[in-house]
Design a protein around this motif. Structure first.
Motif, PDB file in Angstrom:
ATOM      1  N   PRO A 197       5.972  -3.335   5.567  1.00 27.16           N
ATOM      2  CA  PRO A 197       4.626  -3.636   5.633  1.00 27.16           C
ATOM      3  C   PRO A 197       4.172  -5.109   6.647  1.00 27.16           C
ATOM      4  CG  PRO A 197       5.542  -4.603   3.591  1.00 27.16           C
ATOM      5  CD  PRO A 197       6.499  -3.495   4.083  1.00 27.16           C
ATOM      6  N   ILE A 198       2.998  -4.797   7.074  1.00 22.94           N
ATOM      7  CA  ILE A 198       2.680  -5.821   8.040  1.00 22.94           C
ATOM      8  C   ILE A 198       1.576  -6.623   7.338  1.00 22.94           C
ATOM      9  CG2 ILE A 198       1.683  -6.248  10.322  1.00 22.94           C
ATOM     10  CD1 ILE A 198       2.973  -3.685  11.208  1.00 22.94           C
ATOM     11  N   GLY A 199       1.573  -8.024   7.506  1.00 25.92           N
ATOM     12  CA  GLY A 199       0.505  -8.820   6.960  1.00 25.92           C
ATOM     13  C   GLY A 199       0.310  -8.704   5.510  1.00 25.92           C
ATOM     14  N   ASP A 200      -1.007  -8.459   5.126  1.00 26.08           N
ATOM     15  CA  ASP A 200      -1.134  -8.169   3.743  1.00 26.08           C
ATOM     16  C   ASP A 200      -1.128  -6.684   3.316  1.00 26.08           C
ATOM     17  OD1 ASP A 200      -1.748 -10.832   3.736  1.00 26.08           O
ATOM     18  OD2 ASP A 200      -3.887 -10.718   4.101  1.00 26.08           O
ATOM     19  N   ASP A 201      -0.793  -5.906   4.063  1.00 29.62           N
ATOM     20  CA  ASP A 201      -0.594  -4.280   3.597  1.00 29.62           C
ATOM     21  C   ASP A 201       0.428  -4.184   2.317  1.00 29.62           C
ATOM     22  OD1 ASP A 201      -2.358  -3.500   5.593  1.00 29.62           O
ATOM     23  OD2 ASP A 201      -0.788  -2.952   7.027  1.00 29.62           O
ATOM     24  N   LEU A 202       0.047  -3.227   1.510  1.00 26.03           N
ATOM     25  CA  LEU A 202       0.995  -3.021   0.541  1.00 26.03           C
ATOM     26  C   LEU A 202       2.161  -2.682   0.823  1.00 26.03           C
ATOM     27  CD1 LEU A 202      -1.538  -0.970  -1.693  1.00 26.03           C
ATOM     28  CD2 LEU A 202      -1.156  -3.488  -2.049  1.00 26.03           C
ATOM     29  N   ASP A 203       3.360  -2.928  -0.090  1.00 32.32           N
ATOM     30  CA  ASP A 203       4.696  -2.482   0.085  1.00 32.32           C
ATOM     31  C   ASP A 203       4.688  -1.189  -0.936  1.00 32.32           C
ATOM     32  OD1 ASP A 203       7.419  -2.160   0.210  1.00 32.32           O
ATOM     33  OD2 ASP A 203       7.915  -3.988  -0.421  1.00 32.32           O
ATOM     34  N   LEU A 204       4.912  -0.068  -0.052  1.00 29.46           N
ATOM     35  CA  LEU A 204       4.900   1.210  -0.803  1.00 29.46           C
ATOM     36  C   LEU A 204       6.376   1.601  -0.869  1.00 29.46           C
ATOM     37  CD1 LEU A 204       1.980   3.138   0.819  1.00 29.46           C
ATOM     38  CD2 LEU A 204       1.970   1.678  -1.318  1.00 29.46           C
ATOM     39  N   PRO A 256      -3.070   1.756   3.976  1.00 30.96           N
ATOM     40  CA  PRO A 256      -3.225   2.145   5.233  1.00 30.96           C
ATOM     41  C   PRO A 256      -2.376   3.272   5.431  1.00 30.96           C
ATOM     42  CG  PRO A 256      -2.963  -0.388   5.069  1.00 30.96           C
ATOM     43  CD  PRO A 256      -2.407   0.519   3.758  1.00 30.96           C
ATOM     44  N   GLN A 257      -2.762   3.999   6.642  1.00 31.17           N
ATOM     45  CA  GLN A 257      -2.002   5.023   6.945  1.00 31.17           C
ATOM     46  C   GLN A 257      -2.337   5.768   8.329  1.00 31.17           C
ATOM     47  OE1 GLN A 257       1.081   7.133   5.949  1.00 31.17           O
ATOM     48  NE2 GLN A 257       0.948   7.109   8.024  1.00 31.17           N
ATOM     49  N   HIS A 258      -1.568   5.106   9.486  1.00 32.96           N
ATOM     50  CA  HIS A 258      -1.922   5.284  10.656  1.00 32.96           C
ATOM     51  C   HIS A 258      -1.853   6.973  10.856  1.00 32.96           C
ATOM     52  CE1 HIS A 258      -0.697   1.019  12.385  1.00 32.96           C
ATOM     53  NE2 HIS A 258      -1.571   1.007  11.503  1.00 32.96           N
ATOM     54  N   GLY A 259      -3.052   7.241  11.743  1.00 28.07           N
ATOM     55  CA  GLY A 259      -3.259   8.714  12.033  1.00 28.07           C
ATOM     56  C   GLY A 259      -3.870   9.344  10.937  1.00 28.07           C
ATOM     57  N   GLY A 260      -4.072   8.669   9.944  1.00 26.73           N
ATOM     58  CA  GLY A 260      -4.803   9.376   8.585  1.00 26.73           C
ATOM     59  C   GLY A 260      -6.379   9.341   8.711  1.00 26.73           C
ATOM     60  N   ASP A 285       4.265  -5.128  -6.423  1.00 27.41           N
ATOM     61  CA  ASP A 285       2.923  -5.760  -6.099  1.00 27.41           C
ATOM     62  C   ASP A 285       1.689  -4.622  -5.913  1.00 27.41           C
ATOM     63  OD1 ASP A 285       3.601  -8.443  -6.567  1.00 27.41           O
ATOM     64  OD2 ASP A 285       4.183  -8.517  -4.348  1.00 27.41           O
ATOM     65  N   VAL A 286       2.229  -3.297  -6.282  1.00 29.46           N
ATOM     66  CA  VAL A 286       1.182  -2.265  -6.185  1.00 29.46           C
ATOM     67  C   VAL A 286       1.083  -1.722  -7.653  1.00 29.46           C
ATOM     68  CG1 VAL A 286       0.827   0.328  -5.608  1.00 29.46           C
ATOM     69  CG2 VAL A 286       2.259  -1.252  -3.887  1.00 29.46           C
ATOM     70  N   TRP A 287      -0.021  -1.645  -7.929  1.00 30.94           N
ATOM     71  CA  TRP A 287      -0.729  -1.276  -9.324  1.00 30.94           C
ATOM     72  C   TRP A 287      -0.195  -0.082  -9.803  1.00 30.94           C
ATOM     73  CZ3 TRP A 287      -5.518   1.445 -10.886  1.00 30.94           C
ATOM     74  CH2 TRP A 287      -5.594   1.446 -12.462  1.00 30.94           C
ATOM     75  N   MET A 288       0.351   0.316 -10.696  1.00 31.64           N
ATOM     76  CA  MET A 288       0.900   1.475 -11.225  1.00 31.64           C
ATOM     77  C   MET A 288      -0.179   2.184 -12.158  1.00 31.64           C
ATOM     78  SD  MET A 288       5.039   1.472 -11.625  1.00 31.64           S
ATOM     79  CE  MET A 288       5.099   3.451 -12.018  1.00 31.64           C
ATOM     80  N   GLU A 314       2.206  -7.885  16.212  1.00 36.11           N
ATOM     81  CA  GLU A 314       3.066  -7.011  14.874  1.00 36.11           C
ATOM     82  C   GLU A 314       1.962  -6.234  14.474  1.00 36.11           C
ATOM     83  OE1 GLU A 314       6.091  -7.592  11.565  1.00 36.11           O
ATOM     84  OE2 GLU A 314       4.867  -9.285  12.257  1.00 36.11           O
ATOM     85  N   PHE A 315       2.162  -4.741  14.898  1.00 35.52           N
ATOM     86  CA  PHE A 315       1.078  -3.634  14.559  1.00 35.52           C
ATOM     87  C   PHE A 315       1.835  -2.459  14.542  1.00 35.52           C
ATOM     88  CE2 PHE A 315      -0.082  -4.514  18.598  1.00 35.52           C
ATOM     89  CZ  PHE A 315      -0.323  -3.190  19.057  1.00 35.52           C
ATOM     90  N   GLY A 316       0.921  -1.389  14.090  1.00 36.67           N
ATOM     91  CA  GLY A 316       1.580   0.030  14.177  1.00 36.67           C
ATOM     92  C   GLY A 316       1.124   0.569  15.401  1.00 36.67           C
ATOM     93  N   SER A 317       0.407   1.781  15.451  1.00 32.78           N
ATOM     94  CA  SER A 317      -0.124   2.387  16.557  1.00 32.78           C
ATOM     95  C   SER A 317      -1.479   1.934  17.064  1.00 32.78           C
ATOM     96  CB  SER A 317      -0.522   4.123  16.279  1.00 32.78           C
ATOM     97  OG  SER A 317      -1.188   3.964  15.271  1.00 32.78           O
TER      98      SER A 317
END
Length: 603
Positions: A81-88, A193-197, A244-247, A500-503
C-alpha cells in the motif's frame, strides 16, 4: 499465522475428529465425481492488468458456477500500500507465490498443478499467465476426483460467530498416505483502489484472501484410502478488522480444498455462510464515496448503508459534516430490505478553506426510531485535501526520473478534460499508463536517472489537474531508483510533489487572480537565461540578458527541495565549485520582476 484470530479474543475449534466408514455421513456424496477447479490468483491493487484477469475469471465463474473456486491473493510489489491506501495483503501469499514460480502479475495456479507447455516461467512451474487459465481449468474439470468435499456454514452478523461443518469422503485411493485439508476465509466487495479498474478508490475486490483457518500447512488427514470418511467442525469469532480492513461478515465466503501435499489439489468446494441477525433494526454504514482532493469549496459525497437487521429498514438519522466545521442532519425515510444496500447522495458540505486537509464524517443513528445495537459500524470518516491555490500562472515541473525514464508521461488538464500541456513518452499518454509497452525510442521519452525541468503557463484561472502516468505501474519511486516530481512556482514554493505511485497519480491545483495575460507573458519571455546549462562542477555561472543588464539585482540559490543555499547581488554570482551534482534553482529579482532559472550541476 493466526494473528487476526488472536485479536478476536474468543476462538475455539470443536468436534475435530476423523472416523472410518460412512456411518456419520450426512452431506457429502459417496459417488465418484469430477474435480472442481481451484484458481489461486496472485496480483495487487497497483497491477494494471489485474482487472483484466479478474474479468476473465468472472466470466468463467458465470459459466462454470459451483465447479470453479476462486481465491485472490494480494501479494508482491503491486500489493504494497502507498500512502493511506488499504493493506489488502495477508500472511501467507509470499510463500505461495514463491512456490508457484510466477514471473509476472497477474498469475494464477489451477489446482497447483503443472501444465506442461503452459507455464508462465520455467518448465515445471505451476504459475500460469491469464491467457492460459481457461485451458487449464478445462483440463482439470474432466479429471475424476479421488475425494469429495461438502460443507455448511452459518454466520451471525451481530456476534460475528462463524460455525463451519465439513465432510469429506474418499472414492478412490490416493498415492500419499497423508493429505492436507485447507480452509480459506475470503471476503467479497472490499472497496479499495485498483489501477486499471476505472473505479478510482472504490473498486470492488472479490474473493480476497484473508486467512487460512487451518494454517499454512493445513489440517493433516492421516487416512486416505478408498471409503475413508471424515468430518470437522469449526466455531470461530471473526475479528472486526484484518490489517485495518473491516471484515464485513455479510461478504464472507469460504474456500475448502484438499491437497496431496503443498501442491496438487485433489478437490474443493466453496461455501457462502447462511447469515443470521440477532437484532430487529440495525443500520450499517458501509462506505463514504468522495474525492481525495478537490478545488471545490463544497464537498459532494455519497454514502452506502445496509440493513443488517431482521425487519425492513424504513428510517434512520444521518449526521454528517466537516470536523470542526459545518454539520448537517438528514432524517432519512424509505425502504431497505434485510441485507440489502442503499446508495444515498448527500447535499454538498462547505469545507474548511484555511486548512490543507479536511475530515468528512458520517454517523448513522436511530434505525426505525430505535437505539442501534451495534454502534461500532455506524461511524466513518473520509480524509481529503484542498487543492493548493496560487495567483501566478507560471509553473515549473521538476522531474527526477528513475532507472526507466522512458516509462513516464505527464499532462495538465483543465476542468473540461482538455490537455493544456504535456511531456514525456507520448505512447504512454495514449495508452493511459500501465500497458508495459513503452520503449526508449518512443516520441518524447525521457532519459533514465535524469533531471528534467518543464516550464509552462496556464492562460486562465480555474481548477487544473496534474496527471502523471507510468507505463510499468511502479511510479517514479522506489522500486527502480528514487525519482520524484515537484510542481513549483517561480519563487521556488512547492505546490505538489511525490513519486511513489503506481500507474497513475492525479493531483489538483487552482489558479486565480490573473488580470493581464499579455503583460505577464511578455515579462516571462524577456527575462535572463543562465549559461551554460547543464554546468560542470567548477564552471563559472553566467547570466545572458536580452538587453542591457539591470544596474542592480539580487539572487537566491535554492536546492531541489526548496532550501535556500546562498544569496547575493549583482556584484558576485554564486560560485559553482562547492555545490554537489544535482538540480538547483537560481532566483533573480530586479525592478519588481522575479525570474527563476533552473539548472543542473554535473560531476
Amino acid at each position: 499465522m493466526f494473528s487476526w484470530i488472536e485479536r478476536a479474543l474468543v476462538v475455539f475449534i470443536t468436534g475435530l475428529f476423523l472416523s472410518s466408514g460412512i456411518s456419520a455421513q450426512t452431506i457429502v456424496s459417496t459417488s465418484p465425481q469430477n474435480k472442481r477447479a481451484v484458481v489461486e490468483e496472485f496480483g495487487g491493487m497497483y497491477c494494471v492488468y489485474c482487472p483484466h484477469g479478474h474479468q476473465v475469471l468472472h466470466n468463467l465463474d458465470e459459466d462454470l458456477g459451483d465447479n470453479l473456486v476462486l481465491v485472490n491473493y494480494q501479494t508482491g510489489p503491486y500489493a504494497i500500500p502507498i500512502g493511506d491506501d488499504l493493506d489488502l495483503g495477508n500472511d501467507y501469499s509470499f510463500l505461495l507465490e514463491e512456490q508457484s514460480q510466477l514471473s509476472g502479475y497477474p498469475a494464477a495456479t489451477v489446482n497447483r498443478h503443472v501444465f506442461p507447455g503452459l507455464e508462465q516461467s520455467v518448465p515445471g512451474a505451476t504459475a500460469l499467465g491469464r491467457g492460459e487459465w481457461p485451458e487449464a481449468i478445462g483440463e482439470i474439470l474432466i479429471q475424476p476426483a479421488p475425494v469429495n468435499i461438502a460443507a455448511t456454514a452459518t454466520l451471525n452478523i451481530s456476534t460475528r460467530q462463524l460455525e463451519l461443518y465439513i465432510e469429506y469422503y474418499y472414492t478412490a485411493n490416493v498415492p500419499l498416505n497423508t493429505n492436507r485439508l485447507h480452509v480459506a476465509v475470503l471476503q467479497n466487495n472490499v472497496l479499495a483502489p485498483q489501477h486499471g479498474g476505472n473505479a478510482g478508490d472504490y473498486y470492488a475486490h472479490q474473493h480476497l484472501f484473508r486467512e487460512f483457518l487451518t494454517g499454512q500447512d493445513g489440517h493433516i488427514i492421516t487416512t486416505t484410502s478408498e471409503g475413508t470418511f471424515g468430518s470437522l467442525t469449526y466455531n470461530i469469532d471473526l475479528p472486526v478488522y484484518y490489517r485495518d480492513v473491516w471484515m464485513d461478515p455479510v461478504n464472507i465466503e469460504l474456500a475448502i480444498f484438499i491437497s496431496e501435499d503443498e501442491q496438487e489439489v485433489l478437490n474443493a468446494v466453496e461455501v457462502a455462510p447462511v447469515l443470521i441477525s440477532d437484532y430487529a433494526a440495525d443500520a450499517n454504514l458501509i462506505a463514504i464515496i468522495a474525492t481525495d482532493d478537490t478545488c471545490d469549496p463544497f464537498l459532494p459525497a455519497e454514502i452506502i448503508f445496509r440493513n443488517d437487521g431482521q425487519d425492513m429498514l424504513t428510517a434512520c438519522t444521518i449526521h454528517y459534516g466537516i470536523t470542526d466545521g459545518v454539520s448537517n442532519t438528514v432524517e432519512w425515510t424509505g425502504e431497505v430490505a434485510p441485507l440489502e444496500e442503499l446508495t444515498l447522495e448527500l447535499d454538498p458540505v462547505e469545507t474548511l478553506s484555511g486548512l490543507p486537509n479536511n475530515t468528512f464524517y458520517v454517523i448513522l443513528e436511530n434505525p426505525n426510531d430505535s437505539v442501534d445495537p451495534t454502534s461500532f459500524n455506524n461511524t466513518r470518516e473520509h480524509y481529503f485535501s484542498l487543492a493548493p491555490q496560487v495567483e501566478d500562472p507560471f509553473f515549473e515541473l521538476a522531474i527526477r526520473t528513475d532507472e526507466f525514464g522512458y516509462e513516464l508521461y505527464w499532462e495538465v488538464i483543465n476542468e473540461f478534460g482538455e490537455v493544456l500541456v504535456n511531456g514525456g513518452n507520448q505512447v504512454v499518454g495514449e495508452t493511459n499508463g500501465g500497458s508495459q509497452i513503452a520503449t526508449p525510442s518512443d516520441p518524447g521519452a525521457y532519459n533514465s536517472n535524469a533531471f528534467i525541468i518543464e516550464e509552462f503557463y496556464l492562460p486562465s484561472s480555474g481548477c487544473y489537474e496534474l496527471r502523471l502516468l507510468d507505463d510499468y505501474g511502479d511510479g517514479l519511486c522506489c522500486f527502480y531508483g528514487n525519482g520524484f516530481y515537484r510542481l513549483r512556482q517561480p519563487d521556488g514554493s512547492i505546490l505538489l510533489q511525490g513519486g511513489e505511485f503506481g500507474s497513475l497519480e492525479e493531483k489538483h491545483f487552482t489558479v486565480g487572480g490573473i488580470t493581464n495575460t499579455s503583460s505577464v507573458l511578455k515579462e516571462k519571455e524577456t527575462g535572463p537565461t543562465l549559461f551554460p546549462n547543464p554546468l560542470q562542477q567548477g564552471q563559472v555561472v553566467q547570466l545572458l540578458w536580452p538587453g542591457m543588464a539591470p544596474a542592480r539585482f539580487e539572487w537566491l540559490l535554492f536546492s531541489a527541495n526548496g532550501t535556500v543555499l546562498l544569496q547575493g547581488d549583482q556584484s558576485q554570482l554564486p560560485e559553482n565549485n562547492q555545490q554537489p551534482a544535482g538540480y538547483y534553482l537560481l532566483q533573480i529579482r530586479y525592478d519588481e520582476q522575479l525570474h527563476t532559472l533552473p539548472f543542473i550541476v554535473q560531476p
